[in-house]
Design a protein around this motif. Structure first.
Motif, PDB file in Angstrom:
ATOM      1  N   LEU A  65       0.882  -1.221   0.046  1.00  0.00           N
ATOM      2  CA  LEU A  65      -0.162  -0.030   0.052  1.00  0.00           C
ATOM      3  C   LEU A  65       0.937   1.117   0.056  1.00  0.00           C
ATOM      4  CD1 LEU A  65      -2.817  -0.944   2.400  1.00  0.00           C
ATOM      5  CD2 LEU A  65      -2.825  -1.182   0.067  1.00  0.00           C
ATOM      6  N   TYR A  66       1.947   1.115   0.736  1.00  0.00           N
ATOM      7  CA  TYR A  66       3.008   2.476   0.715  1.00  0.00           C
ATOM      8  C   TYR A  66       3.559   2.584  -0.821  1.00  0.00           C
ATOM      9  CZ  TYR A  66       7.054   5.030   2.009  1.00  0.00           C
ATOM     10  OH  TYR A  66       7.951   6.062   2.128  1.00  0.00           O
ATOM     11  N   ARG A  67       3.975   1.483  -1.135  1.00  0.00           N
ATOM     12  CA  ARG A  67       4.781   1.526  -2.472  1.00  0.00           C
ATOM     13  C   ARG A  67       3.590   1.912  -3.518  1.00  0.00           C
ATOM     14  NH1 ARG A  67       6.308  -4.709  -2.664  1.00  0.00           N
ATOM     15  NH2 ARG A  67       7.452  -4.907  -0.534  1.00  0.00           N
ATOM     16  N   SER A  68       2.289   1.611  -3.467  1.00  0.00           N
ATOM     17  CA  SER A  68       1.466   2.072  -4.238  1.00  0.00           C
ATOM     18  C   SER A  68       1.181   3.451  -4.071  1.00  0.00           C
ATOM     19  CB  SER A  68       0.173   1.451  -4.037  1.00  0.00           C
ATOM     20  OG  SER A  68      -1.034   1.740  -4.854  1.00  0.00           O
ATOM     21  N   GLU A  69       0.992   3.953  -2.935  1.00  0.00           N
ATOM     22  CA  GLU A  69       0.904   5.480  -2.760  1.00  0.00           C
ATOM     23  C   GLU A  69       1.918   6.344  -3.204  1.00  0.00           C
ATOM     24  OE1 GLU A  69       0.496   8.562   1.007  1.00  0.00           O
ATOM     25  OE2 GLU A  69       0.768   6.707   1.404  1.00  0.00           O
ATOM     26  N   LEU A  70       3.239   5.880  -3.195  1.00  0.00           N
ATOM     27  CA  LEU A  70       4.153   6.700  -3.697  1.00  0.00           C
ATOM     28  C   LEU A  70       4.205   6.386  -5.338  1.00  0.00           C
ATOM     29  CD1 LEU A  70       7.310   5.546  -1.592  1.00  0.00           C
ATOM     30  CD2 LEU A  70       6.327   7.828  -1.765  1.00  0.00           C
ATOM     31  N   LEU A  71       3.826   5.605  -6.016  1.00  0.00           N
ATOM     32  CA  LEU A  71       3.703   5.554  -7.374  1.00  0.00           C
ATOM     33  C   LEU A  71       2.633   6.231  -7.963  1.00  0.00           C
ATOM     34  CD1 LEU A  71       4.590   1.765  -8.084  1.00  0.00           C
ATOM     35  CD2 LEU A  71       5.783   3.777  -8.731  1.00  0.00           C
ATOM     36  N   ARG A  72       1.455   6.543  -7.047  1.00  0.00           N
ATOM     37  CA  ARG A  72       0.409   7.131  -7.424  1.00  0.00           C
ATOM     38  C   ARG A  72       0.890   8.564  -7.306  1.00  0.00           C
ATOM     39  NH1 ARG A  72      -4.373   5.013  -8.151  1.00  0.00           N
ATOM     40  NH2 ARG A  72      -4.632   2.843  -7.307  1.00  0.00           N
ATOM     41  N   LYS A  73       1.694   9.020  -6.424  1.00  0.00           N
ATOM     42  CA  LYS A  73       2.046  10.486  -6.351  1.00  0.00           C
ATOM     43  C   LYS A  73       2.958  10.718  -7.446  1.00  0.00           C
ATOM     44  CE  LYS A  73       1.861  10.950  -1.202  1.00  0.00           C
ATOM     45  NZ  LYS A  73       2.870  11.034  -0.029  1.00  0.00           N
ATOM     46  N   PHE A  74       3.725   9.798  -7.878  1.00  0.00           N
ATOM     47  CA  PHE A  74       4.820   9.917  -8.936  1.00  0.00           C
ATOM     48  C   PHE A  74       3.858  10.362 -10.164  1.00  0.00           C
ATOM     49  CE2 PHE A  74       6.799   8.683 -12.878  1.00  0.00           C
ATOM     50  CZ  PHE A  74       8.039   9.170 -12.793  1.00  0.00           C
ATOM     51  N   ALA A  75       2.857   9.629 -10.550  1.00  0.00           N
ATOM     52  CA  ALA A  75       1.951   9.888 -11.710  1.00  0.00           C
ATOM     53  C   ALA A  75       1.348  11.346 -11.592  1.00  0.00           C
ATOM     54  CB  ALA A  75       0.823   8.900 -11.639  1.00  0.00           C
ATOM     55  N   GLN A  76       1.159  11.723 -10.508  1.00  0.00           N
ATOM     56  CA  GLN A  76       0.365  13.033 -10.227  1.00  0.00           C
ATOM     57  C   GLN A  76       1.370  14.088 -10.649  1.00  0.00           C
ATOM     58  OE1 GLN A  76      -1.372  13.813  -6.513  1.00  0.00           O
ATOM     59  NE2 GLN A  76      -1.288  16.197  -6.684  1.00  0.00           N
ATOM     60  N   VAL A  77       2.553  14.032 -10.229  1.00  0.00           N
ATOM     61  CA  VAL A  77       3.565  14.958 -10.203  1.00  0.00           C
ATOM     62  C   VAL A  77       4.091  14.946 -11.768  1.00  0.00           C
ATOM     63  CG1 VAL A  77       5.780  15.677  -9.665  1.00  0.00           C
ATOM     64  CG2 VAL A  77       4.304  15.253  -7.944  1.00  0.00           C
ATOM     65  N   ALA A  78       4.178  13.728 -12.210  1.00  0.00           N
ATOM     66  CA  ALA A  78       4.744  13.684 -13.935  1.00  0.00           C
ATOM     67  C   ALA A  78       3.797  14.603 -14.629  1.00  0.00           C
ATOM     68  CB  ALA A  78       4.636  12.245 -14.152  1.00  0.00           C
ATOM     69  N   ARG A  79       2.418  14.224 -14.330  1.00  0.00           N
ATOM     70  CA  ARG A  79       1.449  14.996 -15.413  1.00  0.00           C
ATOM     71  C   ARG A  79       1.574  16.530 -15.066  1.00  0.00           C
ATOM     72  NH1 ARG A  79      -2.132  10.607 -13.579  1.00  0.00           N
ATOM     73  NH2 ARG A  79      -2.475   9.408 -15.396  1.00  0.00           N
ATOM     74  N   GLU A  80       1.898  17.065 -13.901  1.00  0.00           N
ATOM     75  CA  GLU A  80       2.039  18.544 -13.309  1.00  0.00           C
ATOM     76  C   GLU A  80       3.262  19.027 -14.130  1.00  0.00           C
ATOM     77  OE1 GLU A  80       2.118  18.321  -9.312  1.00  0.00           O
ATOM     78  OE2 GLU A  80      -0.034  18.155  -9.064  1.00  0.00           O
ATOM     79  N   ARG A  81       4.405  18.124 -14.248  1.00  0.00           N
ATOM     80  CA  ARG A  81       5.551  18.521 -14.761  1.00  0.00           C
ATOM     81  C   ARG A  81       5.768  17.992 -16.540  1.00  0.00           C
ATOM     82  NH1 ARG A  81       9.656  17.325  -9.964  1.00  0.00           N
ATOM     83  NH2 ARG A  81       8.535  18.413  -8.017  1.00  0.00           N
ATOM     84  N   ALA A  82       4.735  17.681 -17.028  1.00  0.00           N
ATOM     85  CA  ALA A  82       4.941  17.020 -18.323  1.00  0.00           C
ATOM     86  C   ALA A  82       5.491  18.080 -19.299  1.00  0.00           C
ATOM     87  CB  ALA A  82       3.391  16.483 -18.794  1.00  0.00           C
ATOM     88  N   ALA A  83       5.086  19.232 -19.224  1.00  0.00           N
ATOM     89  CA  ALA A  83       5.339  20.391 -20.347  1.00  0.00           C
ATOM     90  C   ALA A  83       6.729  20.621 -20.049  1.00  0.00           C
ATOM     91  CB  ALA A  83       4.478  21.495 -20.019  1.00  0.00           C
ATOM     92  N   GLU A  84       7.358  20.716 -18.788  1.00  0.00           N
ATOM     93  CA  GLU A  84       8.665  21.109 -18.740  1.00  0.00           C
ATOM     94  C   GLU A  84       9.625  19.866 -19.035  1.00  0.00           C
ATOM     95  OE1 GLU A  84      11.685  22.136 -14.882  1.00  0.00           O
ATOM     96  OE2 GLU A  84       9.719  21.811 -14.628  1.00  0.00           O
ATOM     97  N   ILE A  85       9.247  18.673 -18.499  1.00  0.00           N
ATOM     98  CA  ILE A  85      10.127  17.354 -19.068  1.00  0.00           C
ATOM     99  C   ILE A  85      10.172  17.451 -20.266  1.00  0.00           C
ATOM    100  CG2 ILE A  85      10.171  14.982 -18.454  1.00  0.00           C
ATOM    101  CD1 ILE A  85       8.936  15.385 -15.852  1.00  0.00           C
ATOM    102  N   GLY A  86       8.723  17.469 -20.897  1.00  0.00           N
ATOM    103  CA  GLY A  86       8.777  17.319 -22.502  1.00  0.00           C
ATOM    104  C   GLY A  86       9.659  18.165 -23.351  1.00  0.00           C
ATOM    105  N   ARG A  87       9.659  19.351 -22.811  1.00  0.00           N
ATOM    106  CA  ARG A  87      10.696  20.496 -23.537  1.00  0.00           C
ATOM    107  C   ARG A  87      11.947  19.778 -23.362  1.00  0.00           C
ATOM    108  NH1 ARG A  87      13.906  24.435 -22.111  1.00  0.00           N
ATOM    109  NH2 ARG A  87      14.020  26.179 -23.516  1.00  0.00           N
ATOM    110  N   ASN A  88      12.443  19.425 -22.323  1.00  0.00           N
ATOM    111  CA  ASN A  88      13.834  18.951 -22.147  1.00  0.00           C
ATOM    112  C   ASN A  88      14.044  17.798 -23.025  1.00  0.00           C
ATOM    113  OD1 ASN A  88      15.093  21.148 -20.718  1.00  0.00           O
ATOM    114  ND2 ASN A  88      13.971  20.080 -18.711  1.00  0.00           N
ATOM    115  N   ILE A  89      13.083  16.925 -23.141  1.00  0.00           N
ATOM    116  CA  ILE A  89      13.285  15.819 -24.006  1.00  0.00           C
ATOM    117  C   ILE A  89      13.308  16.136 -25.601  1.00  0.00           C
ATOM    118  CG2 ILE A  89      12.101  13.802 -24.709  1.00  0.00           C
ATOM    119  CD1 ILE A  89      10.904  13.413 -22.222  1.00  0.00           C
TER     120      ILE A  89
END
Length: 477
Positions: A65-89
């Motif tokens: 459950l703890y591992r699951s929670e962290l991965l869900r948080k990752f997904a949320q933050v990845a979406r929030e930062r997608a424009a910046e990360i995508g630009r660098n890619i």
């Protein structure tokens, strides 16, 4: 926004850029220097191994459950930062910005899928032959893993491996591509910011041969996941086997496409051309060898050329359909493939030339009437190039499609259920897609056979390479 600094990430901290050999990062649009990173030393690798080993002692016992929670948080933050990360890619890899951002948002789904599935890692009870004996089977994390990810989908390929390892209870050292490091650096930043415990994820950069050899020979490391070319994969698999390390190998492909005369030509052309020139054809599952039934060969060829001419090439930060090739050497490789094909009576229907300027731009290309003596028909071109070949008999074309030692992805277009059945069972590949481009989503397995590798990422099979099976029997007296 400026290009992100790239740093080693070990034991929960980004190490300062100092006292190491450095490597420059270039933008394939103009081959100008945009950044640099430190190359890991033997001391750095020892530090990463020790950190991952110490973290594993705790991480393996954490709640799913703890591992699951962290991965869900990752997904949320990845979406929030997608424009910046995508630009660098786009800056270090070259693909159009919309593709780069899409890569990040799709990967949020991969993190969420693993967040769900890690809660379903079950064992089983086996009925015993005696009433006072208990027999159980449990699945336990393998330990410290090495993930070697490629340059063409730097965020996607890395997060598949990292999510599976972390969700299974393993710790992981990632060796990202030196050509396109910003995406893996961003993964480390997100996990750092959401509070992943120290040592669970470690990122190293530098000489690929040195790093893989050093880490694989360590008794601490237990598993290797590699995505890349078949020749390199064979070397890594050989080294891993000598040291009894488990492997997942996702290697090269040369995907055949079978287009039957009863196919919807317009729909198949639109899907195939759009998919083919995604990421400038630098995709391991990219459709490449187009086997077209003779009755529609001319019509299909004409429509492929017309659609290919509509592909707009340019800087990925602009409104384009295709960016540059990631490395300068790939432009020369494209020219060599075309020269060889034309010398062996193939026809050039469209493109075939590098685009003038400082960048690694090449025209979307269509070749026709290729024979099996050409380089194109034997070696994966890994670029913006379609090859058209006529066929008359389904049995014969299946034999041709299976001729090569590769078996990653394959495709077919037909309106006949009989044809679809014969093709889907006759193609020798880890993945077969009929009448659409339906591969590489989170809930389905992704992997090849033959010299395209072994093991799968994604789907219910996602944890197979990160878990050991243990049988426990107890005499209860």
């Amino acid at each position: 926004m400026s290009y992100k600094n790239i740093q080693l990430y070990i034991n929960g901290e980004f190490l300062p850029l100092e006292n190491r050999d450095t490597k420059q990062i270039v933008n394939p649009v103009d081959n100008e220097h945009i950044g640099e990173f430190d190359c890991a030393t033997a001391e750095d690798l020892d530090y990463a191994l020790d950190s991952a080993q110490q973290a594993f002692k705790i991480w393996k016992n954490t709640s799913p459950l703890y591992r699951s929670e962290l991965l869900r948080k990752f997904a949320q933050v990845a979406r929030e930062r997608a424009a910046e990360i995508g630009r660098n890619i786009t800056l270090d890899q070259g693909k159009p910005l919309k593709e780069a951002i899409g890569e990040v948002t799709v990967c949020a789904e991969h993190a969420e899928w693993h967040a769900e599935e890690c809660r379903r890692i079950y064992g089983r009870t086996i009925a015993a032959r005696q009433p006072n004996v208990e027999q159980t089977v449990v699945r336990e994390p393998v330990g410290v893993c090495l993930a070697i990810s490629p340059w063409n989908f730097p965020f996607n390929q890395a997060i598949r491996k990292v999510s599976a390892a972390i969700a299974a209870g393993c710790t992981v050292i990632v060796k990202g591509s030196s050509d396109t490091p910003s995406a893996v650096n961003a993964i480390a930043e997100i996990f750092h910011d959401i509070g992943l415990p120290k040592g669970v994820l470690n990122i190293v950069w530098g000489d690929s041969n040195f790093i893989s050899d050093y880490l694989i020979q360590s008794p601490i490391l237990q598993k290797v996941s590699f995505t890349g070319s078949t020749p390199v994969g064979k070397k890594i698999a050989a080294l891993a086997s000598l040291n009894m390390k488990a492997c997942t190998m996702e290697l090269g492909g040369h995907a055949p496409v079978i287009i039957c005369k009863d196919a919807n030509i317009d729909r198949s052309v639109e899907q195939l051309v759009s998919y083919k020139f995604r990421n400038a054809g630098q995709v391991c599952v990219s459709p490449t060898r187009f086997y077209v039934e003779e009755a529609i060969y001319q019509e299909f060829s004409d429509k492929v050329v017309k659609r290919t001419q509509q592909i707009k090439v340019g800087n990925g930060l602009d409104q384009v359909d295709m960016g540059p090739l990631a490395q300068t050497r790939r432009v020369g490789a494209m020219e060599q493939i075309i020269e060889d094909a034309l010398s062996k009576n193939a026809r050039l229907l469209q493109g075939g030339r590098r685009i003038a300027g400082k960048g690694n731009f090449f025209e979307p290309t269509v070749l026709a009437d290729l024979n099996n003596d050409t380089q194109f028909m034997n070696d994966e071109p890994f670029g913006p190039m379609i090859g058209l070949i006529p066929f008359s008999n389904l049995d014969d074309v299946l034999e041709e499609a299976n001729r090569l030692p590769f078996g990653l992805a394959s495709y077919a277009f037909t309106s006949s259920l009989k044809n679809a059945h014969q093709i889907s069972h006759g193609l020798e590949a880890g993945m077969v897609s009929i009448n659409h481009m339906g591969l590489a989503i989170a809930e389905t397995p992704f992997g090849g056979i033959k010299e395209s590798g072994f093991g799968s990422e994604g789907g219910l099979e996602t944890f197979d390479g990160y878990l050991r099976t243990k049988f426990i029997t107890k005499l209860c007296e």
